[in-house]
Structures are given as structure tokens and as C-alpha cells.
Design a protein around this motif. Structure first.
Motif, PDB file in Angstrom:
ATOM      1  N   ARG A   1       0.838  -1.211   0.000  1.00 18.16           N
ATOM      2  CA  ARG A   1       0.000   0.000   0.000  1.00 18.16           C
ATOM      3  C   ARG A   1       0.865   1.250   0.000  1.00 18.16           C
ATOM      4  O   ARG A   1       0.603   2.205  -0.735  1.00 18.16           O
ATOM      5  CB  ARG A   1      -0.921  -0.015   1.224  1.00 18.16           C
ATOM      6  N   PHE A   2       1.910   1.233   0.816  1.00 23.46           N
ATOM      7  CA  PHE A   2       2.818   2.376   0.876  1.00 23.46           C
ATOM      8  C   PHE A   2       3.509   2.577  -0.473  1.00 23.46           C
ATOM      9  O   PHE A   2       3.610   3.704  -0.977  1.00 23.46           O
ATOM     10  CB  PHE A   2       3.863   2.143   1.970  1.00 23.46           C
TER      11      PHE A   2
ATOM     12  N   GLU B   1       2.476   1.703  -3.433  1.00 28.20           N
ATOM     13  CA  GLU B   1       1.501   2.208  -4.400  1.00 28.20           C
ATOM     14  C   GLU B   1       1.217   3.683  -4.177  1.00 28.20           C
ATOM     15  O   GLU B   1       1.019   4.442  -5.139  1.00 28.20           O
ATOM     16  CB  GLU B   1       0.211   1.388  -4.315  1.00 28.20           C
ATOM     17  N   TRP B   2       1.183   4.111  -2.933  1.00 29.42           N
ATOM     18  CA  TRP B   2       0.959   5.541  -2.646  1.00 29.42           C
ATOM     19  C   TRP B   2       2.115   6.371  -3.199  1.00 29.42           C
ATOM     20  O   TRP B   2       1.895   7.396  -3.846  1.00 29.42           O
ATOM     21  CB  TRP B   2       0.818   5.762  -1.148  1.00 29.42           C
TER      22      TRP B   2
ATOM     23  N   GLN C   1       2.406   9.564  -6.553  1.00 35.53           N
ATOM     24  CA  GLN C   1       2.724  10.957  -6.265  1.00 35.53           C
ATOM     25  C   GLN C   1       3.434  11.630  -7.442  1.00 35.53           C
ATOM     26  O   GLN C   1       3.976  10.961  -8.324  1.00 35.53           O
ATOM     27  CB  GLN C   1       3.597  11.049  -5.005  1.00 35.53           C
TER      28      GLN C   1
ATOM     29  N   GLY D   1      -0.332   3.952   8.010  1.00 35.04           N
ATOM     30  CA  GLY D   1      -0.308   5.278   7.415  1.00 35.04           C
ATOM     31  C   GLY D   1      -0.259   6.409   8.419  1.00 35.04           C
ATOM     32  O   GLY D   1      -0.250   7.581   8.028  1.00 35.04           O
TER      33      GLY D   1
ATOM     34  N   LEU E   1      -1.233   9.236   6.149  1.00 33.01           N
ATOM     35  CA  LEU E   1      -0.700   9.354   4.794  1.00 33.01           C
ATOM     36  C   LEU E   1      -1.778   9.127   3.742  1.00 33.01           C
ATOM     37  O   LEU E   1      -1.752   9.755   2.683  1.00 33.01           O
ATOM     38  CB  LEU E   1       0.429   8.331   4.608  1.00 33.01           C
ATOM     39  N   TYR E   2      -2.716   8.229   4.032  1.00 36.94           N
ATOM     40  CA  TYR E   2      -3.704   7.830   3.045  1.00 36.94           C
ATOM     41  C   TYR E   2      -5.016   8.612   3.139  1.00 36.94           C
ATOM     42  O   TYR E   2      -5.903   8.411   2.314  1.00 36.94           O
ATOM     43  CB  TYR E   2      -3.981   6.332   3.179  1.00 36.94           C
ATOM     44  N   GLN E   3      -5.098   9.487   4.128  1.00 39.67           N
ATOM     45  CA  GLN E   3      -6.356  10.202   4.340  1.00 39.67           C
ATOM     46  C   GLN E   3      -6.226  11.722   4.269  1.00 39.67           C
ATOM     47  O   GLN E   3      -7.225  12.411   4.048  1.00 39.67           O
ATOM     48  CB  GLN E   3      -6.941   9.829   5.712  1.00 39.67           C
TER      49      GLN E   3
END
Length: 292
Positions: free
Chosen positions: A45-46, A48-49, A53, A225, A240-242
Motif C-alpha cells: 500500500r505504501f 503504491e501511494w 505521487q 499510514g 498518509l492515506y487520508q
């Protein structure tokens, strides 16, 4: 002070380690399959984030355990280093894991990898560790090497310095449980020559109120996150994801009386590490792989 974009210090769920160093609380700790699967999902997940960017980003993986023995960390570093907006992908490791995956990377991506390698004299042989360092050098992978400066490691430190290429920075971490007089003056005379920054580790400069890039240009993120300015200040800034990082990043001064870990004080604005290490600051790499 170089502009290296946003630095993200990632520490997920992983806490297992294949070494059993007596001073480490994670020695020989084993994660269950469920925990490892969760950690792998978090790392993906990290990754992919970061891939989504459009700003310059550098990543330092700072696991509690040993990450390079886990396939999902090697895959994440491979993926991240191939992204054009990622400037560096660094990781703390005991260097016991596979190295062949590095040879499979393109030259540009491999040039972004930085390994912060710790030598544990009571866990592996000097010959094996140095051979693995030589493999990194032959592949063009930049790395630094360090040792916890226990008195019983003094001979190993001497031997390691003699065995490593002169340009490889050998850093020393002060022993956490040292008491007054643990390091004799005669010992410090040569320890300080081996690592010119050892004094900061054993006698941290007061940090409260000092300017710091943590929270402004560097953030720590966990597997869920959750964002903090650094690993050592528990105040939660967001997720981080929100949340939009533009709303979170701002200049902040350090609230701690002292900061005695490199991953923290390397971000201090009043200390020289950003300039000394430049783009290699996350993995303690000197410019173009040179010794600091």
C-alpha cells in the motif's frame, strides 16, 4: 542545505529478526505468518501511494526487525527505485539477506539504492560480511557500514576498518547502556578517528527548540499510514492515506531534550549532516559514495 524533496521514514509491522544480539529487544523475535502477510500488505500500500505521487520523494525503511530477508521489502525497493520521482530508497539491514535482486535492477534504479549495513561481530564472521560488502561495491550499490561500539567489539572495529575500502564510511553507534567512564579517553582517541561523528552519538547535543526538518520536509509513517514528525515524537500529525500533506507539513522545532539516534538528528537544521551527506543522508552515504 540540499533540497532532497520529501523524506519518508517507513516503519511497518515487521519486528522479526534472524539475529539475537543481546542488547536488542527484537533479537530472534519471530513474526507469525499472519503478521508477515499484514506487513506485506502494508508495504505494498505504501509503495503504491509513493508511485501515485508527483513530487520528489526519498524513502528510508527503518524496520524493527530484519527486512531484506523478506521478499516484499526487496520487491518494494525494486519498484520504488524504478520510479522517476523517487530520488533514493534506503534501508537499515544486517546484510544477511539475498543480494541477487540488486543485480537484476537497471543501472539508474540501482544507483538510487542506499544500504545502511550493520555489522554484528557475534552473529556473523568478518570474512562473510566483508565479502557481501564487496558484492555491493561490485554491483555499484552505495552503502555505509556501522557497528555498535561495545568494548568487546573494539578488535572487530579495527579489523573491519582495515578490511573495508577507504571510501566506505564506517559509523559507530554509542552503546545505549553505557555508564560514566564506559569509554576511556585512549579508546575515544581512535574511535573518533574512525568515525568523526561518533561524538554526537555518545554525547548528543541538546535538541529542544532547535529547528528540524522533521515535520517540514521529513515524516515518519507506520504500516497503517499514521504520520508523526519523526520516530521519537509520538504526536500524530495525520494519516498518509487520508490527509493532504500540504496541510500537515510545516516548520517545527524539536520538543525533545536530546536526540541520540542518527535517523532523528540527521534532520536537525543546526547540525551539519544534511550538507555532509547530501542526497545520501538517509543511509549515511557520503557524496558519490565517498566517506564522510
Amino acid at each position: 542545505m540540499p533540497d532532497s524533496g520529501l523524506a519518508l521514514l517507513y516503519r511497518g509491522t515487521l519486528s522479526s529478526c534472524n539475529y539475537d544480539c543481546g542488547y536488542c529487544p527484537f533479537a530472534k523475535q519471530q513474526d507469525s505468518r499472519a503478521v508477515l502477510a499484514r506487513d506485506a500488505r502494508e508495504v505494498m500500500r505504501f509503495t503504491e501511494w509513493v508511485a501515485a505521487q508527483d513530487r520528489a520523494i526519498s524513502v528510508l525503511f527503518t524496520p524493527w526487525g530484519e527486512a531484506l530477508v523478506r521478499r516484499h521489502y526487496r520487491a518494494a525497493m525494486h519498484t520504488l527505485a524504478a520510479l522517476p520521482h523517487v530520488r533514493q530508497v534506503a534501508l537499515q539491514t544486517n546484510l544477511s539477506g539475498p543480494l541477487g535482486w540488486l543485480a537484476d535492477m537497471g543501472d539508474i534504479a540501482r544507483g538510487k539504492i542506499g544500504l545502511w549495513c550493520t555489522y554484528h561481530p557475534d552473529q556473523t564472521t568478518l570474512a562473510r560480511f566483508v565479502e557481501r560488502c564487496a558484492r555491493l561495491g561490485a554491483m555499484g550499490v552505495r552503502y555505509s557500514v556501522g557497528v555498535v561500539a561495545l568494548r568487546e567489539h573494539y578488535d572487530a572495529i579495527r579489523a573491519l576498518r582495515a578490511a573495508l575500502p577507504p571510501h566506505v564510511y564506517l559509523w559507530l553507534n554509542a552503546y545505549d547502556r553505557r555508564g560514566p567512564g564506559y569509554y576511556a579517553a585512549a579508546d575515544l582517541a581512535w574511535l573518533d578517528v574512525i568515525d568523526p561523528w561518533f561524538a554526537q552519538s555518545r554525547r548528543p547535543a541538546p535538541s529542544r527548540g532547535k529547528g528540524c526538518l522533521a515535520g517540514e520536509a521529513a515524516l515518519s509513517v507506520d504500516g497503517d499510514g499514521t504520520l508523526t514528525r519523526c520516530h521519537f515524537v509520538p504526536e500524530i500529525l495525520g494519516n498518509l492515506y487520508q490527509h493532504d500533506l500540504a496541510d500537515l507539513l510545516q516548520e517545527r522545532s524539536c520538543p525533545r531534550f536530546k536526540c541520540d539516534c542518527y535517523i532523528g538528528y540527521a534532520q536537525r537544521k543546526d547540525l551539519p549532516y544534511q550538507d555532509v551527506f547530501g542526497a545520501g543522508v538517509l543511509a549515511r552515504l557520503g557524496p558519490q559514495g565517498q566517506s564522510a
